[in-house]
Scaffold this motif. Structure first.
Motif, PDB file in Angstrom:
ATOM      1  N   THR A  20       0.883  -1.240  -0.151  1.00  9.41           N
ATOM      2  CA  THR A  20       0.042   0.036  -0.221  1.00  9.41           C
ATOM      3  C   THR A  20       0.822   1.201   0.008  1.00  9.41           C
ATOM      4  O   THR A  20       1.663   1.359   0.961  1.00  9.41           O
ATOM      5  CB  THR A  20      -0.795   0.214   1.175  1.00  9.41           C
ATOM      6  OG1 THR A  20      -1.773  -0.948   1.139  1.00  9.41           O
ATOM      7  CG2 THR A  20      -1.791   1.303   1.360  1.00  9.41           C
ATOM      8  N   ASN A  58     -14.606   2.107  -4.571  1.00  8.27           N
ATOM      9  CA  ASN A  58     -13.177   2.227  -4.920  1.00  8.27           C
ATOM     10  C   ASN A  58     -12.902   1.777  -6.270  1.00  8.27           C
ATOM     11  O   ASN A  58     -13.263   0.638  -6.763  1.00  8.27           O
ATOM     12  CB  ASN A  58     -12.357   1.477  -4.002  1.00  8.27           C
ATOM     13  CG  ASN A  58     -12.399   1.983  -2.459  1.00  8.27           C
ATOM     14  OD1 ASN A  58     -12.654   3.240  -2.303  1.00  8.27           O
ATOM     15  ND2 ASN A  58     -12.055   1.310  -1.569  1.00  8.27           N
ATOM     16  N   THR A  60     -10.819   0.139  -9.276  1.00  9.24           N
ATOM     17  CA  THR A  60      -9.715  -1.128  -9.207  1.00  9.24           C
ATOM     18  C   THR A  60      -9.388  -1.095 -10.783  1.00  9.24           C
ATOM     19  O   THR A  60     -10.373  -0.991 -11.765  1.00  9.24           O
ATOM     20  CB  THR A  60     -10.509  -2.273  -8.999  1.00  9.24           C
ATOM     21  OG1 THR A  60     -11.769  -2.549  -9.660  1.00  9.24           O
ATOM     22  CG2 THR A  60     -10.813  -2.562  -7.457  1.00  9.24           C
ATOM     23  N   SER A  65      -5.828  -1.212  -7.042  1.00 10.69           N
ATOM     24  CA  SER A  65      -6.777  -0.607  -6.210  1.00 10.69           C
ATOM     25  C   SER A  65      -6.635   0.592  -5.607  1.00 10.69           C
ATOM     26  O   SER A  65      -5.488   0.858  -4.898  1.00 10.69           O
ATOM     27  CB  SER A  65      -7.548  -1.532  -5.604  1.00 10.69           C
ATOM     28  OG  SER A  65      -6.927  -1.971  -4.731  1.00 10.69           O
ATOM     29  N   ASN A  67      -7.837   2.726  -2.496  1.00 12.59           N
ATOM     30  CA  ASN A  67      -8.628   2.779  -1.234  1.00 12.59           C
ATOM     31  C   ASN A  67      -8.866   4.282  -0.894  1.00 12.59           C
ATOM     32  O   ASN A  67      -7.964   5.055  -0.451  1.00 12.59           O
ATOM     33  CB  ASN A  67      -7.716   2.315  -0.024  1.00 12.59           C
ATOM     34  CG  ASN A  67      -8.421   2.153   0.996  1.00 12.59           C
ATOM     35  OD1 ASN A  67      -9.665   2.423   1.215  1.00 12.59           O
ATOM     36  ND2 ASN A  67      -7.942   1.616   2.310  1.00 12.59           N
ATOM     37  N   GLN A  69     -10.728   7.191   1.106  1.00 10.64           N
ATOM     38  CA  GLN A  69     -11.420   7.351   2.319  1.00 10.64           C
ATOM     39  C   GLN A  69     -11.599   8.973   2.413  1.00 10.64           C
ATOM     40  O   GLN A  69     -10.559   9.684   2.645  1.00 10.64           O
ATOM     41  CB  GLN A  69     -10.652   6.992   3.436  1.00 10.64           C
ATOM     42  CG  GLN A  69     -10.472   5.468   3.539  1.00 10.64           C
ATOM     43  CD  GLN A  69     -10.037   5.031   4.537  1.00 10.64           C
ATOM     44  OE1 GLN A  69     -10.516   5.331   5.687  1.00 10.64           O
ATOM     45  NE2 GLN A  69      -8.971   3.996   4.383  1.00 10.64           N
TER      46      GLN A  69
END
Lengths: 119, 114
Positions: A20, A58, A60, A65, A67, A69
């Motif tokens: 990530t 989200n 992809t 992908s 993420n 928020q």
């Protein structure tokens, strides 16, 4: 002022593992887009993935992908099953919708994260 | 291949000189953006043209100028070059007029000022 922050100058990941890459953004506008680009050592900028501020799901794209928020103003990139060819600089960027806040749609980039994939 | 072309790929010149970087956008794209990538400043937006007209300016020095021609190709002119102008210069194009405008980047021109 609009700003993109990438706090990880460098990251290491083992081949076939997920990683990530962090990205936070700052804007008071409601309409914007978030992008991730990959820049290998050869220098070209390769578009990876896009997330619109009004998208509820989200994004992809294959092994990538995003993420998203919104409340935390973060747009982290997740790369699954890392490959040696993923070793590169990764840039998070934001684009305000043209007309909002005077934007003409140029990209605002973070400083990037250098990802190294270990065999 | 993004469809955006930039020439030359590499450029080496001396301080005080003037150079011209050329960009051809993807077919049908009306917007051209110029970006500079340097070690100390990162990736910065310089200037945008849309269908021949200047639309927005970023952190572009007065020594730098650009234009977009009727065939939509664009040129970035850098004059009175300084060592600090050494950088990778990208051109990107997009179809303007929609909320989502992915910008397609050219391969860049690497400028070295000696």
């Amino acid at each position: 002022a609009q700003k993109i922050t990438q706090t990880q100058p460098g990251m290491f990941v083992q081949e076939k593992e997920a990683v990530t890459l962090d990205c936070t953004y700052d804007t008071s506008d409601q309409s914007y887009g978030l992008f991730w680009y990959k820049q290998p050592s050869s220098g070209e900028m390769i578009f990876l993935i896009y997330q619109g501020s009004y998208d509820e799901q989200n994004a992809t794209e294959g092994r990538y992908s995003l993420n998203f928020q919104k409340a935390r103003k973060s747009a982290n990139l997740v790369i699954s099953a890392s490959q040696l060819g993923d070793s590169a600089m990764y840039f998070c960027a934001m684009r305000l919708t043209p007309g909002y806040g005077g934007s003409q749609g140029n990209l605002i980039f973070g400083k990037g994260t250098k990802l190294s994939v270990k065999p | 291949d993004s469809g955006v072309t930039q020439t030359p790929k590499h450029l080496i010149t001396a301080t005080g000189q003037r150079v011209t970087l050329r960009c051809s956008p993807r077919s049908g794209d009306l917007s051209v953006y110029w970006y500079q990538q340097s070690l100390d400043q990162g990736l910065q937006f310089l200037i945008q043209y849309y269908n021949g007209e200047e639309r927005a300016k970023g952190n572009i020095l007065e020594r730098f100028s650009a234009q977009q021609f009727p065939d939509l190709h664009s040129e970035l002119n850098l004059s009175s070059l300084e060592l600090g102008d050494s950088a990778l210069y990208f051109c990107a194009s997009s179809v303007a007029g929609s909320d989502y405008n992915e910008q397609f980047f050219g391969p860049g021109t690497r400028l070295t000022v000696l």
